[in-house]
Design a protein around this motif. Structure first.
Motif: not given
Lengths: 189, 189
Positions: B180, B183-185
């Motif tokens: 997402k 979000s993922a980072g």
């Protein structure tokens, strides 16, 4: 009968482009751009759109160069991080553990971790509104050997590039081949 | 250490865009374009690059409008046919069995069979070399109800848009969600 959704930027798929530039003191930086892609075959050119408020905007204007790395499944965390943090506050390469490589032909860096990278020299700048479109001439493409097919060209199923869904902010994988271009449509000729 | 592949238009993924225009006598036409995408969020703009030799080039210059339909798995044969035949020789809508709909806001047609369509008014024209870049302001987006998610926005897994691999001339499907955005980072912040 279709429904009207209004004047919106709803187009799929978009790429996930890692725009590499140098800051004013030479710190390498990356930006995550979904608004961009190839725009001319000869000379080979690529476009990336950048908001004027972005660190990358000043960097491209100053150095007249940038790189475009292709983010893939293996680098989804790093690619998304690049889109959250600002190069004004942090050295994104260091924070994300990415390996900085100086461009061979242009005054811009890239991250070794992205399997396919375009080195670009700024050719045109077009103010469109909230975004400015930078058009770069592609002076070289660099690829990891692991993503090349038997013909020496990049293989999309080996790259495993991210496909961005802007409506739901999702990074997707590339799926299986569903047709060959200049072939599938011949049955209608 | 990366290999150098030279100055080439190797970027993935690219979209498969069905550019709808009217010819000089009002015949609706479609072109298959991989060089294009969103280029500004506000005003919402989309770019498509067209060779000057194409029928679509003259049509956009004359009417200052075009539509962009999103080709998908269900329309891969029609989408590829559009890229093989020329609108100077044949009525592509008729030959491909596509349903012609007049744009509501702009002087350009689209095919009802493509599940997502952008109506665009020409804003900028930039000669780049073998391709000319047309930038259109998106004045409306039209979508089939079947491709909308519960939030009323287009769902990429319902659209099933084609993903084009320019190196090997392949149309691919969109795969599963792998992360997402925004979000993922966060784990690297």
């Amino acid at each position: 009968m279709k429904q009207s959704l209004g004047a919106r930027t709803l187009l799929v798929p978009t790429p996930v482009l890692m725009v590499g530039t140098y800051g004013p003191t030479g710190t390498p930086n990356l930006m995550n751009a979904a608004w961009g892609g190839i725009c001319c075959s000869d000379p080979p050119c690529v476009t990336v759109s950048v908001r004027t408020s972005r660190h990358t905007y000043d960097n491209i204007v100053q150095r007249k160069a940038f790189t475009v790395g292709i983010a893939n499944e293996a680098t989804v965390v790093e690619a998304d991080y690049v889109g959250i943090a600002s190069g004004r506050d942090v050295d994104k390469f260091a924070a994300a553990g990415l390996t900085h490589v100086a461009g061979e032909h242009v005054d811009a860096p890239y991250a070794a971790e992205f399997p396919l990278v375009l080195e670009c020299r700024l050719r045109h700048t077009l103010e469109l509104g909230i975004h400015t479109q930078f058009i770069g001439e592609i002076v070289d493409v660099k690829a990891d050997e692991a993503i090349l097919g038997e013909d020496g060209l990049p293989d999309i199923l080996k790259i495993r590039p991210l496909v961005y869904d802007t409506a739901h902010k999702g990074y997707h994988a590339v799926g299986q081949l569903v047709g060959k271009a200049f072939s599938a449509g011949k049955k209608l000729l």
